[in-house]
Design a protein around this motif. Structure first.
Motif, PDB file in Angstrom:
ATOM      1  N   ILE A   1      -0.836   4.170  -5.082  1.00 18.60           N
ATOM      2  CA  ILE A   1      -0.763   3.176  -4.019  1.00 18.60           C
ATOM      3  C   ILE A   1       0.545   2.415  -4.143  1.00 18.60           C
ATOM      4  CG2 ILE A   1      -1.796   1.091  -3.058  1.00 18.60           C
ATOM      5  CD1 ILE A   1      -4.487   2.087  -4.053  1.00 18.60           C
ATOM      6  N   GLY A   2       1.250   2.297  -3.024  1.00 15.44           N
ATOM      7  CA  GLY A   2       2.510   1.569  -3.003  1.00 15.44           C
ATOM      8  C   GLY A   2       3.270   1.903  -1.734  1.00 15.44           C
ATOM      9  N   PRO A   3       4.412   1.283  -1.500  1.00 16.43           N
ATOM     10  CA  PRO A   3       5.219   1.620  -0.325  1.00 16.43           C
ATOM     11  C   PRO A   3       5.618   3.087  -0.333  1.00 16.43           C
ATOM     12  CG  PRO A   3       6.004  -0.398  -1.353  1.00 16.43           C
ATOM     13  CD  PRO A   3       5.007   0.202  -2.297  1.00 16.43           C
ATOM     14  N   ARG A   4       5.585   3.707   0.826  1.00 19.99           N
ATOM     15  CA  ARG A   4       5.933   5.127   0.892  1.00 19.99           C
ATOM     16  C   ARG A   4       7.380   5.343   0.453  1.00 19.99           C
ATOM     17  NH1 ARG A   4       2.494   9.436   2.258  1.00 19.99           N
ATOM     18  NH2 ARG A   4       3.880  10.217   3.872  1.00 19.99           N
ATOM     19  N   PRO A   5       7.649   6.379  -0.356  1.00 25.69           N
ATOM     20  CA  PRO A   5       9.028   6.632  -0.804  1.00 25.69           C
ATOM     21  C   PRO A   5       9.912   7.037   0.366  1.00 25.69           C
ATOM     22  CG  PRO A   5       7.580   8.448  -1.416  1.00 25.69           C
ATOM     23  CD  PRO A   5       6.692   7.376  -0.876  1.00 25.69           C
ATOM     24  N   LYS A   6      11.117   6.514   0.381  1.00 28.66           N
ATOM     25  CA  LYS A   6      12.047   6.753   1.477  1.00 28.66           C
ATOM     26  C   LYS A   6      13.212   7.616   1.029  1.00 28.66           C
ATOM     27  CE  LYS A   6       9.991   4.277   4.627  1.00 28.66           C
ATOM     28  NZ  LYS A   6       9.438   4.891   5.849  1.00 28.66           N
ATOM     29  N   ALA A   7      13.801   8.327   2.015  1.00 28.34           N
ATOM     30  CA  ALA A   7      14.993   9.118   1.740  1.00 28.34           C
ATOM     31  C   ALA A   7      16.163   8.186   1.424  1.00 28.34           C
ATOM     32  CB  ALA A   7      15.316  10.016   2.930  1.00 28.34           C
ATOM     33  N   LEU A   8      17.221   8.757   0.886  1.00 28.19           N
ATOM     34  CA  LEU A   8      18.348   7.940   0.434  1.00 28.19           C
ATOM     35  C   LEU A   8      19.069   7.259   1.574  1.00 28.19           C
ATOM     36  CD1 LEU A   8      19.861  10.332  -2.272  1.00 28.19           C
ATOM     37  CD2 LEU A   8      18.076   8.612  -2.522  1.00 28.19           C
ATOM     38  N   ASP A   9      18.948   7.784   2.794  1.00 26.83           N
ATOM     39  CA  ASP A   9      19.695   7.237   3.930  1.00 26.83           C
ATOM     40  C   ASP A   9      18.784   6.615   4.982  1.00 26.83           C
ATOM     41  OD1 ASP A   9      18.489   9.556   4.664  1.00 26.83           O
ATOM     42  OD2 ASP A   9      20.190  10.356   5.800  1.00 26.83           O
TER      43      ASP A   9
ATOM     44  N   ARG B   1       0.784  -8.040  -4.266  1.00 26.16           N
ATOM     45  CA  ARG B   1       0.226  -6.909  -4.996  1.00 26.16           C
ATOM     46  C   ARG B   1      -0.802  -7.380  -6.014  1.00 26.16           C
ATOM     47  NH1 ARG B   1       4.747  -8.616  -7.112  1.00 26.16           N
ATOM     48  NH2 ARG B   1       5.164  -8.516  -9.360  1.00 26.16           N
ATOM     49  N   SER B   2      -1.936  -6.712  -6.003  1.00 27.51           N
ATOM     50  CA  SER B   2      -3.034  -7.069  -6.907  1.00 27.51           C
ATOM     51  C   SER B   2      -4.054  -5.948  -6.860  1.00 27.51           C
ATOM     52  CB  SER B   2      -3.682  -8.392  -6.498  1.00 27.51           C
ATOM     53  OG  SER B   2      -4.276  -8.285  -5.218  1.00 27.51           O
ATOM     54  N   ALA B   3      -4.987  -5.991  -7.790  1.00 31.10           N
ATOM     55  CA  ALA B   3      -6.062  -4.998  -7.792  1.00 31.10           C
ATOM     56  C   ALA B   3      -6.932  -5.130  -6.552  1.00 31.10           C
ATOM     57  CB  ALA B   3      -6.906  -5.159  -9.056  1.00 31.10           C
ATOM     58  N   ALA B   4      -7.143  -6.368  -6.079  1.00 27.23           N
ATOM     59  CA  ALA B   4      -7.951  -6.577  -4.881  1.00 27.23           C
ATOM     60  C   ALA B   4      -7.289  -5.950  -3.658  1.00 27.23           C
ATOM     61  CB  ALA B   4      -8.179  -8.072  -4.660  1.00 27.23           C
ATOM     62  N   LEU B   5      -5.971  -6.103  -3.521  1.00 26.86           N
ATOM     63  CA  LEU B   5      -5.268  -5.507  -2.382  1.00 26.86           C
ATOM     64  C   LEU B   5      -5.295  -3.983  -2.474  1.00 26.86           C
ATOM     65  CD1 LEU B   5      -3.643  -5.910   0.176  1.00 26.86           C
ATOM     66  CD2 LEU B   5      -1.585  -6.163  -1.224  1.00 26.86           C
ATOM     67  N   ASP B   6      -5.192  -3.448  -3.674  1.00 27.58           N
ATOM     68  CA  ASP B   6      -5.281  -1.990  -3.842  1.00 27.58           C
ATOM     69  C   ASP B   6      -6.647  -1.476  -3.400  1.00 27.58           C
ATOM     70  OD1 ASP B   6      -2.711  -1.851  -4.787  1.00 27.58           O
ATOM     71  OD2 ASP B   6      -3.283  -1.929  -6.896  1.00 27.58           O
ATOM     72  N   LEU B   7      -7.694  -2.244  -3.686  1.00 27.82           N
ATOM     73  CA  LEU B   7      -9.031  -1.843  -3.255  1.00 27.82           C
ATOM     74  C   LEU B   7      -9.147  -1.875  -1.737  1.00 27.82           C
ATOM     75  CD1 LEU B   7     -11.306  -3.617  -5.897  1.00 27.82           C
ATOM     76  CD2 LEU B   7     -10.793  -1.175  -5.704  1.00 27.82           C
ATOM     77  N   LEU B   8      -8.508  -2.834  -1.090  1.00 26.28           N
ATOM     78  CA  LEU B   8      -8.511  -2.874   0.378  1.00 26.28           C
ATOM     79  C   LEU B   8      -7.818  -1.651   0.954  1.00 26.28           C
ATOM     80  CD1 LEU B   8      -7.717  -6.610   1.197  1.00 26.28           C
ATOM     81  CD2 LEU B   8      -9.901  -5.434   1.417  1.00 26.28           C
TER      82      LEU B   8
ATOM     83  N   GLY C   1       0.003   3.535   1.254  1.00 26.69           N
ATOM     84  CA  GLY C   1       0.293   2.122   1.052  1.00 26.69           C
ATOM     85  C   GLY C   1      -0.292   1.245   2.134  1.00 26.69           C
ATOM     86  N   TRP C   2       0.057  -0.035   2.077  1.00 23.07           N
ATOM     87  CA  TRP C   2      -0.462  -1.038   3.010  1.00 23.07           C
ATOM     88  C   TRP C   2      -0.073  -0.719   4.449  1.00 23.07           C
ATOM     89  CZ3 TRP C   2      -4.211  -4.209   3.134  1.00 23.07           C
ATOM     90  CH2 TRP C   2      -4.213  -5.341   3.935  1.00 23.07           C
ATOM     91  N   ALA C   3       1.145  -0.264   4.670  1.00 30.12           N
ATOM     92  CA  ALA C   3       1.594   0.043   6.033  1.00 30.12           C
ATOM     93  C   ALA C   3       0.820   1.212   6.616  1.00 30.12           C
ATOM     94  CB  ALA C   3       3.094   0.354   6.033  1.00 30.12           C
ATOM     95  N   GLN C   4       0.463   2.199   5.786  1.00 34.98           N
ATOM     96  CA  GLN C   4      -0.207   3.388   6.291  1.00 34.98           C
ATOM     97  C   GLN C   4      -1.650   3.099   6.696  1.00 34.98           C
ATOM     98  OE1 GLN C   4       2.118   3.634   3.598  1.00 34.98           O
ATOM     99  NE2 GLN C   4       3.360   4.197   5.356  1.00 34.98           N
TER     100      GLN C   4
ATOM    101  N   ARG D   1       6.689   0.687  -7.866  1.00 36.67           N
ATOM    102  CA  ARG D   1       6.764   2.132  -7.691  1.00 36.67           C
ATOM    103  C   ARG D   1       6.310   2.511  -6.279  1.00 36.67           C
ATOM    104  NH1 ARG D   1       4.457   2.099 -13.002  1.00 36.67           N
ATOM    105  NH2 ARG D   1       5.859   2.991 -14.560  1.00 36.67           N
ATOM    106  N   PRO D   2       6.970   3.486  -5.647  1.00 36.35           N
ATOM    107  CA  PRO D   2       6.466   3.971  -4.359  1.00 36.35           C
ATOM    108  C   PRO D   2       5.138   4.677  -4.556  1.00 36.35           C
ATOM    109  CG  PRO D   2       8.250   5.363  -5.162  1.00 36.35           C
ATOM    110  CD  PRO D   2       8.180   4.191  -6.092  1.00 36.35           C
ATOM    111  N   GLY D   3       4.366   4.784  -3.481  1.00 37.54           N
ATOM    112  CA  GLY D   3       3.037   5.357  -3.593  1.00 37.54           C
ATOM    113  C   GLY D   3       2.795   6.485  -2.600  1.00 37.54           C
ATOM    114  N   ILE D   4       1.719   7.221  -2.837  1.00 33.48           N
ATOM    115  CA  ILE D   4       1.320   8.279  -1.917  1.00 33.48           C
ATOM    116  C   ILE D   4       0.829   7.673  -0.612  1.00 33.48           C
ATOM    117  CG2 ILE D   4      -0.300  10.188  -1.558  1.00 33.48           C
ATOM    118  CD1 ILE D   4      -0.170  10.787  -4.498  1.00 33.48           C
TER     119      ILE D   4
END
Length: 299
Positions: free
Chosen positions: A216-224, A275-282, A248-251, A243-246
């Protein structure tokens, strides 16, 4: 006895008032100027124009406290508003949309606190979940790899350069299912099925195992990616603080195909800030996330 009865009665009146207050929308005075206009189209906001302040029970004042001082002082000078609480427009925008408010030039200041214990807890959780899911994911990975190899031959994995934590680059793994970025112009039937079921993302578990990514985290972005949004280097530092995630909150609140870079960035900064465990559960349970507090966060 009198003190107990009086105290209990006062508490009961307060609780009843708070209970019924939740069914009434808050009446806020929004002072023009700065980024206050961004608050008006937020979910759950219904503008009431041409209202006389003397006849409205006002619950609070909303203003961009960085650029609306003159207008704010004029409003607060009116009788009956001296004791009304004041809220920064960015605070309520964040509360209603689960996004961090960005100005027109995307400049913002975030307070990103250090949470070392959470980082270790999240890394341990990722490793534990990978180990638990291995009996399920390993056969799927093996079957998908065999099907892709028999269908198209050659390598079954594709590697993409992505921006990781603290701006470090890493090679992200996906199945070579065809399509954009895979080096294949034609998408085979197996590749189309892999993409439809989103199985092409399963090799990213290898990046999670290595520590390049998290579940869980922001989606990884390309270099450009979207350089026009990042004139300020601080925004890059904020977004890549974790760390980027598979996923995330935006998805989970706006979908995987986020069509507005600014909105996706606002979601990602919100996750970094809270960022917190509670937000990850959401994020794991998106049905509740998209209807949090009765507000549709997809708007």
């Amino acid at each position: 006895m009198i003190a107990v009865v009086a105290g209990g009665g006062g508490l009961a009146v307060y609780l009843v008032d708070q209970f019924f207050h939740q069914f009434r929308g808050s009446r806020l005075v929004v002072i023009p100027g700065g980024v206050s206009y961004r608050f008006l189209p937020a979910p759950g906001v219904t503008p009431m124009k041409d209202a006389c302040l003397d006849s409205v029970d006002v619950d609070g004042i909303v203003a961009d406290l960085h650029s609306s001082q003159t207008a704010y002082q004029e409003v607060m000078a009116q009788p009956g508003l001296t004791e009304v609480p004041t809220h920064h427009a960015g605070y309520l925008y964040e509360l209603l949309t689960a996004r961090v408010l960005l100005g027109e030039d995307c400049r913002t200041e975030l307070t990103v606190s250090e949470r070392p214990y959470y980082a270790h807890f999240k890394r341990a959780s990722d490793t534990l979940l990978l180990a638990i899911s291995l009996p399920l994911t390993a056969p799927i990975l093996a079957v998908a790899s065999l099907m892709l190899w028999l269908d198209a031959g050659g390598p079954v994995l594709s590697w993409h350069a992505r921006i990781g934590q603290h701006g470090k680059t890493f090679q992200m793994a996906t199945f070579r299912s065809g399509g954009t970025g895979d080096g294949q112009e034609n998408v085979t039937s197996v590749g189309r099925l892999i993409r439809k079921l989103r199985l092409y993302e399963l090799p990213k578990l290898w990046n999670v195992f290595k520590g390049d990514m998290s579940l869980i985290g922001p989606r990884p972005k390309a270099l450009d990616f979207s350089p026009e949004l990042f004139e300020e280097e601080t925004l890059l530092e904020y977004r890549h603080y974790v760390r980027p995630g598979i996923t995330g909150w935006a998805q989970v609140t706006h979908g995987f195909a986020v069509d507005e870079a600014r909105r996706e960035l606002e979601h990602d900064l919100y996750y970094v800030k809270h960022r917190s465990a509670a937000l990850d559960l959401l994020i794991v349970y998106p049905h509740y996330t998209t209807k949090m507090n009765g507000v549709d966060l997809r708007r």
